[in-house]
Design a protein around this motif. Structure first.
Motif, mmCIF file in Angstrom:
data_model
loop_
_atom_site.group_PDB
_atom_site.id
_atom_site.type_symbol
_atom_site.label_atom_id
_atom_site.label_comp_id
_atom_site.label_asym_id
_atom_site.label_seq_id
_atom_site.Cartn_x
_atom_site.Cartn_y
_atom_site.Cartn_z
ATOM 1 N N PHE A 13 1.379 10.006 -4.863
ATOM 2 C CA PHE A 13 1.573 11.342 -4.290
ATOM 3 C C PHE A 13 3.016 11.830 -4.326
ATOM 4 N N ASN A 14 3.943 11.002 -4.811
ATOM 5 C CA ASN A 14 5.370 11.359 -4.835
ATOM 6 C C ASN A 14 5.871 11.742 -3.449
ATOM 7 N N ILE A 15 5.566 10.911 -2.471
ATOM 8 C CA ILE A 15 5.993 11.138 -1.093
ATOM 9 C C ILE A 15 6.617 9.860 -0.555
ATOM 10 N N HIS A 16 7.332 9.985 0.529
ATOM 11 C CA HIS A 16 7.842 8.817 1.244
ATOM 12 C C HIS A 16 7.269 8.869 2.650
ATOM 13 N N LEU A 17 6.495 7.836 2.984
ATOM 14 C CA LEU A 17 5.891 7.772 4.312
ATOM 15 C C LEU A 17 6.871 7.118 5.281
ATOM 16 N N PRO A 18 7.024 7.683 6.485
ATOM 17 C CA PRO A 18 7.900 7.061 7.481
ATOM 18 C C PRO A 18 7.394 5.671 7.870
ATOM 19 N N GLU A 19 8.292 4.852 8.370
ATOM 20 C CA GLU A 19 7.964 3.462 8.683
ATOM 21 C C GLU A 19 6.863 3.349 9.736
ATOM 22 N N LEU A 64 0.834 -1.201 0.000
ATOM 23 C CA LEU A 64 0.000 0.000 0.000
ATOM 24 C C LEU A 64 0.867 1.249 0.000
ATOM 25 N N SER A 65 1.890 1.261 0.833
ATOM 26 C CA SER A 65 2.783 2.410 0.936
ATOM 27 C C SER A 65 3.497 2.697 -0.385
ATOM 28 N N LEU A 76 -5.748 11.479 -9.554
ATOM 29 C CA LEU A 76 -6.807 10.525 -9.886
ATOM 30 C C LEU A 76 -6.372 9.586 -11.006
ATOM 31 N N ASN A 77 -5.703 10.129 -12.016
ATOM 32 C CA ASN A 77 -5.230 9.288 -13.132
ATOM 33 C C ASN A 77 -4.207 8.259 -12.658
ATOM 34 N N LYS A 78 -3.271 8.677 -11.812
ATOM 35 C CA LYS A 78 -2.283 7.746 -11.272
ATOM 36 C C LYS A 78 -2.960 6.665 -10.435
ATOM 37 N N THR A 79 -3.954 7.081 -9.658
ATOM 38 C CA THR A 79 -4.668 6.128 -8.805
ATOM 39 C C THR A 79 -5.403 5.095 -9.640
ATOM 40 N N ILE A 80 -6.070 5.526 -10.684
ATOM 41 C CA ILE A 80 -6.799 4.599 -11.559
ATOM 42 C C ILE A 80 -5.833 3.618 -12.222
ATOM 43 N N LEU A 81 -4.679 4.104 -12.664
ATOM 44 C CA LEU A 81 -3.684 3.212 -13.278
ATOM 45 C C LEU A 81 -3.193 2.150 -12.294
ATOM 46 N N ILE A 82 -2.937 2.565 -11.066
ATOM 47 C CA ILE A 82 -2.463 1.617 -10.054
ATOM 48 C C ILE A 82 -3.547 0.607 -9.709
ATOM 49 N N ILE A 83 -4.792 1.055 -9.625
ATOM 50 C CA ILE A 83 -5.894 0.134 -9.332
ATOM 51 C C ILE A 83 -6.055 -0.876 -10.471
ATOM 52 N N LYS A 84 -5.926 -0.421 -11.708
ATOM 53 C CA LYS A 84 -6.036 -1.341 -12.847
ATOM 54 C C LYS A 84 -4.890 -2.356 -12.844
ATOM 55 N N GLU A 85 -3.678 -1.901 -12.525
ATOM 56 C CA GLU A 85 -2.541 -2.822 -12.438
ATOM 57 C C GLU A 85 -2.777 -3.859 -11.351
ATOM 58 N N LYS A 99 -4.441 14.448 5.124
ATOM 59 C CA LYS A 99 -3.776 15.743 5.323
ATOM 60 C C LYS A 99 -3.166 16.243 4.016
ATOM 61 N N ILE A 100 -2.529 15.345 3.279
ATOM 62 C CA ILE A 100 -1.915 15.721 2.000
ATOM 63 C C ILE A 100 -2.980 16.178 1.015
ATOM 64 N N ILE A 101 -4.088 15.435 0.931
ATOM 65 C CA ILE A 101 -5.176 15.805 0.021
ATOM 66 C C ILE A 101 -5.764 17.149 0.421
ATOM 67 N N PHE A 102 -5.943 17.361 1.715
ATOM 68 C CA PHE A 102 -6.495 18.627 2.192
ATOM 69 C C PHE A 102 -5.564 19.790 1.841
ATOM 70 N N GLU A 103 -4.247 19.600 2.003
ATOM 71 C CA GLU A 103 -3.286 20.647 1.652
ATOM 72 C C GLU A 103 -3.273 20.911 0.150
ATOM 73 N N LEU A 104 -3.421 19.858 -0.653
ATOM 74 C CA LEU A 104 -3.489 20.051 -2.105
ATOM 75 C C LEU A 104 -4.728 20.856 -2.482
ATOM 76 N N ASN A 105 -5.824 20.599 -1.804
ATOM 77 C CA ASN A 105 -7.058 21.322 -2.074
ATOM 78 C C ASN A 105 -6.907 22.798 -1.735
ATOM 79 N N GLU A 106 -6.215 23.115 -0.642
ATOM 80 C CA GLU A 106 -5.995 24.509 -0.255
ATOM 81 C C GLU A 106 -5.117 25.234 -1.265
#
Length: 137
Positions: free
Chosen positions: A56-62, A48-49, A93-102, A77-84
């Protein structure tokens, strides 16, 4: 309903939600919540990570990766900051759809491999030993 049908339905629902043209903040956070909490799609937190890192081009801590609720909180939080910032969600959304299809393709391949007669290898349990012995009589 079988497990494979449930997974297929979940994936189809998520693809439909992420395909909306005018997705608002709450729908997006809710859809990612479903994606993160559905263990049938991403079985391990590491998997998932890695997918979220690609989206999102991020690295989540362990310590966040080990907990799905913390993962959802950070992504929200990231989505909320992007919205602001006024960022358009279409790229995410496009990246998410591609990953879900894969992921859907991978799950279908795993399902096919499980159903092949060659997939059943390894030691026989006691019932199988008894069954083969009885067939020999």
């Amino acid at each position: 309903m079988s497990e494979s049908n449930e997974i297929k339905k979940s994936i189809d629902d998520l693809k439909r939600k992420f395909s909306k043209k005018n997705i608002d903040l709450f729908d997006m956070i809710g859809s990612f919540g479903i994606l993160i909490y559905t263990k049938k799609i991403f079985k391990s937190n590491k998997e998932l990570s890695e997918s979220l890192n690609l989206i999102f081009n991020i690295h989540l801590p362990e310590y966040i990766v080990k907990s799905r609720p913390l993962t959802l909180a950070r992504i929200s939080k990231i989505i909320f900051e992007l919205n602001e910032d006024g960022t358009d969600f279409s790229n995410i959304l496009n990246k998410t759809i591609l990953i879900i299809k894969e992921k859907e393709k991978v799950l279908e391949e795993e399902k096919k491999e499980k159903n092949t007669p060659e997939a059943k290898k390894g030691k026989k349990n006691e019932n199988e030993k008894l069954e083969s012995w009885l067939k020999g009589l």
